[in-house]
Design a protein around this motif. Structure first.
Motif, PDB file in Angstrom:
ATOM      1  N   ALA A   1       9.794   6.105   5.447  1.00 58.31           N
ATOM      2  CA  ALA A   1       9.133   4.911   5.982  1.00 58.31           C
ATOM      3  C   ALA A   1       8.588   4.040   4.854  1.00 58.31           C
ATOM      4  CB  ALA A   1       8.006   5.320   6.934  1.00 58.31           C
ATOM      5  N   ILE A   2       7.957   4.681   3.879  1.00 62.55           N
ATOM      6  CA  ILE A   2       7.374   3.948   2.744  1.00 62.55           C
ATOM      7  C   ILE A   2       8.455   3.231   1.942  1.00 62.55           C
ATOM      8  CG2 ILE A   2       6.234   4.309   0.506  1.00 62.55           C
ATOM      9  CD1 ILE A   2       4.301   4.170   2.828  1.00 62.55           C
ATOM     10  N   ASN A   3       9.652   3.781   1.926  1.00 61.41           N
ATOM     11  CA  ASN A   3      10.750   3.109   1.225  1.00 61.41           C
ATOM     12  C   ASN A   3      11.166   1.818   1.933  1.00 61.41           C
ATOM     13  OD1 ASN A   3      11.017   4.827  -0.983  1.00 61.41           O
ATOM     14  ND2 ASN A   3      12.277   6.262   0.171  1.00 61.41           N
ATOM     15  N   LEU A   4      10.866   1.717   3.228  1.00 63.44           N
ATOM     16  CA  LEU A   4      11.172   0.482   3.965  1.00 63.44           C
ATOM     17  C   LEU A   4      10.054  -0.545   3.818  1.00 63.44           C
ATOM     18  CD1 LEU A   4      12.649   1.920   7.295  1.00 63.44           C
ATOM     19  CD2 LEU A   4      13.889   0.871   5.394  1.00 63.44           C
ATOM     20  N   PHE A   5       8.820  -0.103   4.069  1.00 66.21           N
ATOM     21  CA  PHE A   5       7.657  -0.994   4.004  1.00 66.21           C
ATOM     22  C   PHE A   5       6.456  -0.211   3.487  1.00 66.21           C
ATOM     23  CE2 PHE A   5      10.159  -2.894   7.428  1.00 66.21           C
ATOM     24  CZ  PHE A   5      10.215  -4.210   7.027  1.00 66.21           C
ATOM     25  N   SER A   6       5.680  -0.853   2.654  1.00 64.86           N
ATOM     26  CA  SER A   6       4.418  -0.268   2.208  1.00 64.86           C
ATOM     27  C   SER A   6       3.478  -0.252   3.410  1.00 64.86           C
ATOM     28  CB  SER A   6       3.831  -1.123   1.091  1.00 64.86           C
ATOM     29  OG  SER A   6       2.599  -0.605   0.691  1.00 64.86           O
ATOM     30  N   SER A   7       2.740   0.851   3.574  1.00 67.63           N
ATOM     31  CA  SER A   7       1.858   0.972   4.730  1.00 67.63           C
ATOM     32  C   SER A   7       0.602   1.747   4.355  1.00 67.63           C
ATOM     33  CB  SER A   7       2.585   1.690   5.871  1.00 67.63           C
ATOM     34  OG  SER A   7       1.690   2.069   6.895  1.00 67.63           O
ATOM     35  N   ASN A   8      -0.530   1.118   4.566  1.00 64.74           N
ATOM     36  CA  ASN A   8      -1.802   1.801   4.292  1.00 64.74           C
ATOM     37  C   ASN A   8      -1.923   3.065   5.135  1.00 64.74           C
ATOM     38  OD1 ASN A   8      -2.601  -0.239   2.491  1.00 64.74           O
ATOM     39  ND2 ASN A   8      -3.501  -1.444   4.140  1.00 64.74           N
ATOM     40  N   ARG A   9      -1.549   2.973   6.418  1.00 64.19           N
ATOM     41  CA  ARG A   9      -1.673   4.121   7.322  1.00 64.19           C
ATOM     42  C   ARG A   9      -0.786   5.271   6.869  1.00 64.19           C
ATOM     43  NH1 ARG A   9       0.455   6.703  11.779  1.00 64.19           N
ATOM     44  NH2 ARG A   9       2.351   5.480  11.891  1.00 64.19           N
ATOM     45  N   ILE A  10       0.443   4.982   6.478  1.00 63.81           N
ATOM     46  CA  ILE A  10       1.367   6.037   6.068  1.00 63.81           C
ATOM     47  C   ILE A  10       0.959   6.609   4.714  1.00 63.81           C
ATOM     48  CG2 ILE A  10       3.778   6.576   5.544  1.00 63.81           C
ATOM     49  CD1 ILE A  10       3.052   6.161   8.570  1.00 63.81           C
ATOM     50  N   ASN A  11       0.484   5.760   3.819  1.00 60.65           N
ATOM     51  CA  ASN A  11      -0.026   6.267   2.534  1.00 60.65           C
ATOM     52  C   ASN A  11      -1.184   7.234   2.763  1.00 60.65           C
ATOM     53  OD1 ASN A  11       1.760   4.989   0.797  1.00 60.65           O
ATOM     54  ND2 ASN A  11       0.506   3.147   0.658  1.00 60.65           N
ATOM     55  N   GLN A  12      -2.030   6.914   3.724  1.00 61.52           N
ATOM     56  CA  GLN A  12      -3.149   7.793   4.052  1.00 61.52           C
ATOM     57  C   GLN A  12      -2.645   9.121   4.622  1.00 61.52           C
ATOM     58  OE1 GLN A  12      -5.859   6.078   6.903  1.00 61.52           O
ATOM     59  NE2 GLN A  12      -7.398   7.663   6.565  1.00 61.52           N
ATOM     60  N   LYS A  13      -1.619   9.074   5.468  1.00 56.48           N
ATOM     61  CA  LYS A  13      -1.047  10.298   6.033  1.00 56.48           C
ATOM     62  C   LYS A  13      -0.454  11.171   4.921  1.00 56.48           C
ATOM     63  CE  LYS A  13      -1.137  10.404  10.578  1.00 56.48           C
ATOM     64  NZ  LYS A  13      -1.788  11.463  11.316  1.00 56.48           N
ATOM     65  N   ILE A  14       0.262  10.547   4.009  1.00 58.81           N
ATOM     66  CA  ILE A  14       0.863  11.284   2.896  1.00 58.81           C
ATOM     67  C   ILE A  14      -0.237  11.961   2.071  1.00 58.81           C
ATOM     68  CG2 ILE A  14       2.095  11.016   0.692  1.00 58.81           C
ATOM     69  CD1 ILE A  14       3.803   8.838   2.122  1.00 58.81           C
ATOM     70  N   GLU A  15      -1.292  11.225   1.800  1.00 60.19           N
ATOM     71  CA  GLU A  15      -2.409  11.780   1.035  1.00 60.19           C
ATOM     72  C   GLU A  15      -3.060  12.947   1.782  1.00 60.19           C
ATOM     73  OE1 GLU A  15      -6.650  10.180  -0.617  1.00 60.19           O
ATOM     74  OE2 GLU A  15      -4.940   8.803  -0.780  1.00 60.19           O
ATOM     75  N   GLU A  16      -3.229  12.798   3.099  1.00 65.31           N
ATOM     76  CA  GLU A  16      -3.805  13.890   3.897  1.00 65.31           C
ATOM     77  C   GLU A  16      -2.946  15.153   3.795  1.00 65.31           C
ATOM     78  OE1 GLU A  16      -4.383  12.767   8.010  1.00 65.31           O
ATOM     79  OE2 GLU A  16      -5.495  10.973   7.428  1.00 65.31           O
ATOM     80  N   ILE A  17      -1.637  14.975   3.901  1.00 66.28           N
ATOM     81  CA  ILE A  17      -0.729  16.126   3.819  1.00 66.28           C
ATOM     82  C   ILE A  17      -0.822  16.770   2.440  1.00 66.28           C
ATOM     83  CG2 ILE A  17       1.704  16.830   3.773  1.00 66.28           C
ATOM     84  CD1 ILE A  17       2.187  14.713   5.995  1.00 66.28           C
ATOM     85  N   GLN A  18      -0.831  15.959   1.409  1.00 61.95           N
ATOM     86  CA  GLN A  18      -0.872  16.493   0.052  1.00 61.95           C
ATOM     87  C   GLN A  18      -2.188  17.202  -0.250  1.00 61.95           C
ATOM     88  OE1 GLN A  18       0.128  12.898  -2.071  1.00 61.95           O
ATOM     89  NE2 GLN A  18       2.311  13.410  -2.098  1.00 61.95           N
ATOM     90  N   ASN A  19      -3.222  16.919   0.532  1.00 57.37           N
ATOM     91  CA  ASN A  19      -4.513  17.571   0.328  1.00 57.37           C
ATOM     92  C   ASN A  19      -4.727  18.786   1.217  1.00 57.37           C
ATOM     93  OD1 ASN A  19      -5.511  15.963  -1.770  1.00 57.37           O
ATOM     94  ND2 ASN A  19      -6.060  14.362  -0.327  1.00 57.37           N
TER      95      ASN A  19
END
Length: 146
Positions: free
Chosen positions: A116-134
């Motif tokens: 998804a991030i490769n299509l469009f930058s998204s604050n919500r998706i970046n936050q989800k990715i960060e949550e998963i990585q933590n």
């Protein structure tokens, strides 16, 4: 078909000049239609520009809402239709990621969110990715791979 504000205003000026020469109900109707088209064009431009600004602020979910509004005001604009299709694809991928996330299949969720991030930058998706990585289990898994 979308015309520029200037083209509508020029048409309105010509209709008013014609009306000044001779009163004609047909010209009055054309003036009303042109004024309506100016309003529609202004609404279309407002929604489209708002959507473009939201994309720049990494808010594609809200951008889609505005592109859909622009499309409802002035259907079949090719650039708007293209963005709607791209954003719908983005939304589908995000929903897939959300489903994996809810099932605690974090690796699969991460793959979807990265698509998804490769299509469009998204604050919500970046936050989800960060949550998963933590998440501790995900963190330790990634550390063991390195």
């Amino acid at each position: 078909m979308s015309f520029s504000r200037r083209e509508y205003n020029d048409a309105l000026d010509y209709y008013n000049q014609a009306l000044a020469l001779k009163y004609d109900l047909g010209i009055v109707k054309k003036i009303d239609k042109t004024k309506n088209n100016i309003t529609i064009n202004n609404q279309f431009q407002m929604y489209k520009l708002s959507a473009e600004g939201l994309l720049k602020r990494s808010e594609p979910e809200q951008a889609l809402v505005n592109y859909l509004k622009a499309d409802s005001v002035s259907p079949n604009d090719p650039s708007v239709t293209m963005k709607i299709n791209e954003l719908n694809k983005f939304e589908t991928i995000c929903k897939n990621g959300d489903l994996y996330y809810k099932k605690k299949q974090y690796s699969s969720a991460l793959k979807e969110y990265n698509k998804a991030i490769n299509l469009f930058s998204s604050n919500r998706i970046n936050q989800k990715i960060e949550e998963i990585q933590n998440i501790p289990s995900v963190k330790s898994y990634h550390l063991s791979i390195e």
